[in-house]
Scaffold this motif. Structure first.
Motif, PDB file in Angstrom:
ATOM      1  N   GLU A  10       0.828  -1.206   0.000  1.00 36.07           N
ATOM      2  CA  GLU A  10       0.000   0.000   0.000  1.00 36.07           C
ATOM      3  C   GLU A  10       0.865   1.260   0.000  1.00 36.07           C
ATOM      4  O   GLU A  10       1.883   1.335   0.677  1.00 36.07           O
ATOM      5  CB  GLU A  10      -0.924   0.023   1.209  1.00 36.07           C
ATOM      6  CG  GLU A  10      -1.962  -1.089   1.212  1.00 36.07           C
ATOM      7  CD  GLU A  10      -1.509  -2.291   2.025  1.00 36.07           C
ATOM      8  OE1 GLU A  10      -0.286  -2.474   2.154  1.00 36.07           O
ATOM      9  OE2 GLU A  10      -2.370  -3.033   2.532  1.00 36.07           O
ATOM     10  N   ASP A  60      -3.118   4.791  -1.334  1.00 38.09           N
ATOM     11  CA  ASP A  60      -4.133   3.967  -0.684  1.00 38.09           C
ATOM     12  C   ASP A  60      -4.651   4.620   0.586  1.00 38.09           C
ATOM     13  O   ASP A  60      -5.746   4.291   1.056  1.00 38.09           O
ATOM     14  CB  ASP A  60      -3.552   2.589  -0.351  1.00 38.09           C
ATOM     15  CG  ASP A  60      -3.173   1.823  -1.607  1.00 38.09           C
ATOM     16  OD1 ASP A  60      -4.091   1.365  -2.309  1.00 38.09           O
ATOM     17  OD2 ASP A  60      -1.969   1.711  -1.890  1.00 38.09           O
ATOM     18  N   LEU A  61      -3.874   5.566   1.142  1.00 40.61           N
ATOM     19  CA  LEU A  61      -4.303   6.266   2.353  1.00 40.61           C
ATOM     20  C   LEU A  61      -3.458   7.524   2.510  1.00 40.61           C
ATOM     21  O   LEU A  61      -2.282   7.544   2.132  1.00 40.61           O
ATOM     22  CB  LEU A  61      -4.157   5.370   3.581  1.00 40.61           C
ATOM     23  CG  LEU A  61      -4.679   5.956   4.907  1.00 40.61           C
ATOM     24  CD1 LEU A  61      -5.443   4.891   5.705  1.00 40.61           C
ATOM     25  CD2 LEU A  61      -3.530   6.493   5.761  1.00 40.61           C
ATOM     26  N   ASN A  97     -10.177   8.979  -3.980  1.00 43.61           N
ATOM     27  CA  ASN A  97     -11.137   8.609  -2.939  1.00 43.61           C
ATOM     28  C   ASN A  97     -10.458   7.826  -1.819  1.00 43.61           C
ATOM     29  O   ASN A  97     -11.126   7.209  -0.992  1.00 43.61           O
ATOM     30  CB  ASN A  97     -12.262   7.761  -3.542  1.00 43.61           C
ATOM     31  CG  ASN A  97     -13.191   8.578  -4.410  1.00 43.61           C
ATOM     32  OD1 ASN A  97     -13.554   9.705  -4.066  1.00 43.61           O
ATOM     33  ND2 ASN A  97     -13.579   8.025  -5.555  1.00 43.61           N
ATOM     34  N   ALA A  98      -9.133   7.843  -1.798  1.00 45.11           N
ATOM     35  CA  ALA A  98      -8.390   7.139  -0.748  1.00 45.11           C
ATOM     36  C   ALA A  98      -8.775   7.683   0.626  1.00 45.11           C
ATOM     37  O   ALA A  98      -9.077   8.873   0.765  1.00 45.11           O
ATOM     38  CB  ALA A  98      -6.890   7.310  -0.969  1.00 45.11           C
ATOM     39  N   PRO A  99      -8.791   6.839   1.659  1.00 45.90           N
ATOM     40  CA  PRO A  99      -9.101   7.324   3.002  1.00 45.90           C
ATOM     41  C   PRO A  99      -8.159   8.450   3.419  1.00 45.90           C
ATOM     42  O   PRO A  99      -6.949   8.371   3.195  1.00 45.90           O
ATOM     43  CB  PRO A  99      -8.891   6.086   3.880  1.00 45.90           C
ATOM     44  CG  PRO A  99      -9.065   4.936   2.960  1.00 45.90           C
ATOM     45  CD  PRO A  99      -8.543   5.389   1.629  1.00 45.90           C
ATOM     46  N   ASP A 112     -12.004  10.785   6.556  1.00 41.58           N
ATOM     47  CA  ASP A 112     -12.550   9.502   6.989  1.00 41.58           C
ATOM     48  C   ASP A 112     -12.300   9.223   8.470  1.00 41.58           C
ATOM     49  O   ASP A 112     -12.954   8.372   9.064  1.00 41.58           O
ATOM     50  CB  ASP A 112     -11.934   8.365   6.165  1.00 41.58           C
ATOM     51  CG  ASP A 112     -12.294   8.476   4.708  1.00 41.58           C
ATOM     52  OD1 ASP A 112     -13.364   7.965   4.327  1.00 41.58           O
ATOM     53  OD2 ASP A 112     -11.525   9.076   3.941  1.00 41.58           O
ATOM     54  N   HIS A 145      -8.553   1.144   8.259  1.00 42.18           N
ATOM     55  CA  HIS A 145      -9.059   1.826   7.060  1.00 42.18           C
ATOM     56  C   HIS A 145      -8.672   1.088   5.787  1.00 42.18           C
ATOM     57  O   HIS A 145      -9.459   1.021   4.846  1.00 42.18           O
ATOM     58  CB  HIS A 145      -8.541   3.269   7.014  1.00 42.18           C
ATOM     59  CG  HIS A 145      -9.305   4.194   7.905  1.00 42.18           C
ATOM     60  ND1 HIS A 145     -10.597   4.599   7.639  1.00 42.18           N
ATOM     61  CD2 HIS A 145      -8.964   4.780   9.083  1.00 42.18           C
ATOM     62  CE1 HIS A 145     -11.015   5.397   8.608  1.00 42.18           C
ATOM     63  NE2 HIS A 145     -10.043   5.526   9.490  1.00 42.18           N
ATOM     64  N   ARG A 173     -10.950  -1.883   5.497  1.00 43.23           N
ATOM     65  CA  ARG A 173     -12.295  -1.434   5.113  1.00 43.23           C
ATOM     66  C   ARG A 173     -12.309  -0.988   3.654  1.00 43.23           C
ATOM     67  O   ARG A 173     -13.272  -1.256   2.930  1.00 43.23           O
ATOM     68  CB  ARG A 173     -12.738  -0.284   6.017  1.00 43.23           C
ATOM     69  CG  ARG A 173     -14.117   0.258   5.668  1.00 43.23           C
ATOM     70  CD  ARG A 173     -14.574   1.266   6.707  1.00 43.23           C
ATOM     71  NE  ARG A 173     -15.827   1.889   6.314  1.00 43.23           N
ATOM     72  CZ  ARG A 173     -17.014   1.337   6.452  1.00 43.23           C
ATOM     73  NH1 ARG A 173     -17.118   0.138   6.984  1.00 43.23           N
ATOM     74  NH2 ARG A 173     -18.110   1.973   6.080  1.00 43.23           N
ATOM     75  N   GLN A 174     -11.236  -0.319   3.219  1.00 42.15           N
ATOM     76  CA  GLN A 174     -11.184   0.154   1.840  1.00 42.15           C
ATOM     77  C   GLN A 174     -11.214  -1.009   0.854  1.00 42.15           C
ATOM     78  O   GLN A 174     -11.882  -0.939  -0.183  1.00 42.15           O
ATOM     79  CB  GLN A 174      -9.912   0.993   1.631  1.00 42.15           C
ATOM     80  CG  GLN A 174      -9.863   1.728   0.299  1.00 42.15           C
ATOM     81  CD  GLN A 174     -10.866   2.867   0.231  1.00 42.15           C
ATOM     82  OE1 GLN A 174     -11.595   3.136   1.189  1.00 42.15           O
ATOM     83  NE2 GLN A 174     -10.930   3.519  -0.914  1.00 42.15           N
ATOM     84  N   LYS A 175     -10.504  -2.084   1.186  1.00 36.15           N
ATOM     85  CA  LYS A 175     -10.515  -3.261   0.317  1.00 36.15           C
ATOM     86  C   LYS A 175     -11.907  -3.874   0.248  1.00 36.15           C
ATOM     87  O   LYS A 175     -12.379  -4.267  -0.815  1.00 36.15           O
ATOM     88  CB  LYS A 175      -9.507  -4.293   0.817  1.00 36.15           C
ATOM     89  CG  LYS A 175      -8.053  -3.897   0.593  1.00 36.15           C
ATOM     90  CD  LYS A 175      -7.106  -4.959   1.129  1.00 36.15           C
ATOM     91  CE  LYS A 175      -5.661  -4.541   0.916  1.00 36.15           C
ATOM     92  NZ  LYS A 175      -4.703  -5.547   1.482  1.00 36.15           N
ATOM     93  N   SER A 229     -14.204  -1.466  -1.680  1.00 36.34           N
ATOM     94  CA  SER A 229     -13.869  -1.472  -3.096  1.00 36.34           C
ATOM     95  C   SER A 229     -14.550  -2.646  -3.798  1.00 36.34           C
ATOM     96  O   SER A 229     -15.138  -2.501  -4.865  1.00 36.34           O
ATOM     97  CB  SER A 229     -12.354  -1.568  -3.282  1.00 36.34           C
ATOM     98  OG  SER A 229     -12.027  -1.622  -4.647  1.00 36.34           O
TER      99      SER A 229
END
Length: 241
Positions: free
Chosen positions: A4, A50-51, A75-77, A99, A118, A121-123, A126
């Protein structure tokens, strides 16, 4: 080794170096650092992160303003990391596209735990969003909106919605997790400027809640953040009900 990509934004070198050290121990090695808003935007345009860990008080611009601009590219956290800790600061940060919100001084291990949460959760989201929004179809736990057909199903049953009810709910679906004042909603959905009269928006939000919420008196989709406005919080099919 973790793959990431994480962007660290802070104007304090010591904090950046400490976060880099801690994250590398957790096998995060694709780390990028920025000390100004300008540097941040340049990196966000170039790299798919990714964040993002974002300080609010930067030398060249306000972190909230920067968050809005970052949202134009990713839209990454976004996790705010700041000394500003009032309830209004936190609600503002979360309302304009953040977020999460961690206040200084902080425990580095808590930051790592939040990052991991996060990313997990993002995975999940997605994958879920790929399944939940296909060709203009927006699927959530209790309702599905068919954009092209102009139709909404609630708990598997087609319900009657007026044109403005449909447009308002579609606007919320397309702008999830963002706070809008009643005046902004009126301008966006009705296409007109409003001069102090927000009763129309309040009435339509109430109508939507009665149709899509399991308990409209305790809504979970369309929430009212006192003093700030309305926010649509998505609840997807694969989440725990």
């Amino acid at each position: 080794m973790r793959t990431e990509k994480i962007l660290l934004v802070d104007d304090e070198v010591g904090i950046l170096n400490m976060l880099e050290l801690v994250l590398k121990k957790e096998q995060f090695h694709q780390l990028h650092k920025a000390m100004t808003g300008k540097e941040s935007i340049e990196l966000v345009k170039e790299i798919k992160f990714d964040l993002i860990l974002l300080d609010v008080m930067l030398p060249d611009r306000d972190g909230y303003e920067l968050c809005r601009e970052i949202r134009n590219y990713t839209n990454a956290p976004i996790v705010f990391l700041t000394a500003r800790s009032s309830d209004l600061d936190i609600l503002t940060g979360l309302g304009i596209g953040g977020d999460d919100y961690i206040t200084k001084p902080f425990n580095p291990l808590e930051v790592v735990a939040r990052i991991n949460a996060h990313l997990r959760r993002q995975k999940l989201l997605s994958k879920t969003q790929n399944d939940s929004k296909t060709d203009g179809i927006w699927k959530f736990q209790t309702f599905t909106l068919f954009e092209k057909e102009g139709r909404i199903e609630v708990n598997g049953n087609s319900l009657s919605f007026t044109a403005k009810e449909f447009e308002l709910l579609l606007f919320f679906c397309k702008n999830k997790n963002q706070i809008f004042t009643a005046e902004q909603l009126y301008e966006k959905v009705w296409g007109e400027e409003v001069y102090g009269d927000v009763k129309t928006v309040v009435m339509y939000v109430s109508k939507l809640r009665k149709k899509i919420e399991k308990d409209y008196k305790n809504p979970k989709y369309v929430l009212n953040i006192r003093g700030l406005g309305y926010i649509f919080v998505p609840h997807y099919l694969s989440e725990t009900k």
